[in-house]
Design a protein around this motif. Sequence first.
Motif: not given
Length: 234
Positions: A115-128, A98-104
């Motif tokens: 029709h199928i969509a895959v959402h992959i969590a891409d946010y990590r609150w702490n980089t560690s 998805l152009p607006s969200h690279k994790n979709v």
Amino acid sequence: MEIQVFAEGKTEEKVIEKLKQFFSHTFQTFDCRGKDRINEEINKKLGPSIGQQPVRALILRDLDDGENNQQIIQSISDGLIQLFLERKVNAVPQFQQLPSHKNVFIWKSTSPDFHIAVHIADYRWNTSFTKRTIDDLVLQLALDQGVAAHLAQKQNVSIGGQVIIQKVTQEIPMLLQQNGFPPLSEAKDYVRLYAAVIRMHTSPPVFAANVLASASNHLVQQNFASIIEAIRAL
């Protein structure tokens, strides 16, 4: 139109329960009890519908340490190809980012109507952190000062939101490390710590439901924008 949601766990179920108010669709969420059973659940739940009725599906995946988006999409594609072969359907998934969200990632077929969509969590609150999960988004929302204050009020804890945030994100983790405990390594650790601080003795999924209930619709939509866009893309 019904959207069938395949989730790794129950926290995602609570998130969809909140997000569905923004749509006219109906939703049915399946707790796959881990990433390794998602393809199996898709086969079981979607198989009978292929070629018989339109299928709209959303997969919610965390991104574990050592994984990447391409591996996840390939795994889901392989599962769908096997499913289509079993159902004697001539289709090969070709997911598009998805152009607006690279994790979709989206794939739409007209024959069959699938029709199928895959959402992959891409946010990590702490980089560690060792993984990116839906809990990172829940934690981010819980660390809004207004949400924190509302949660404390609900629990009859007479402490300001900013104080709670400071205790959860800085003081207690630092104290643990100073006493030889290993660093907290994922969002669920902080979620459980947060719940303990405000005396909400419950599981991460129930904590998520309480956080979502304490946030404004605007904050929820802003925080979970990529999942909302994944649903809209279907």
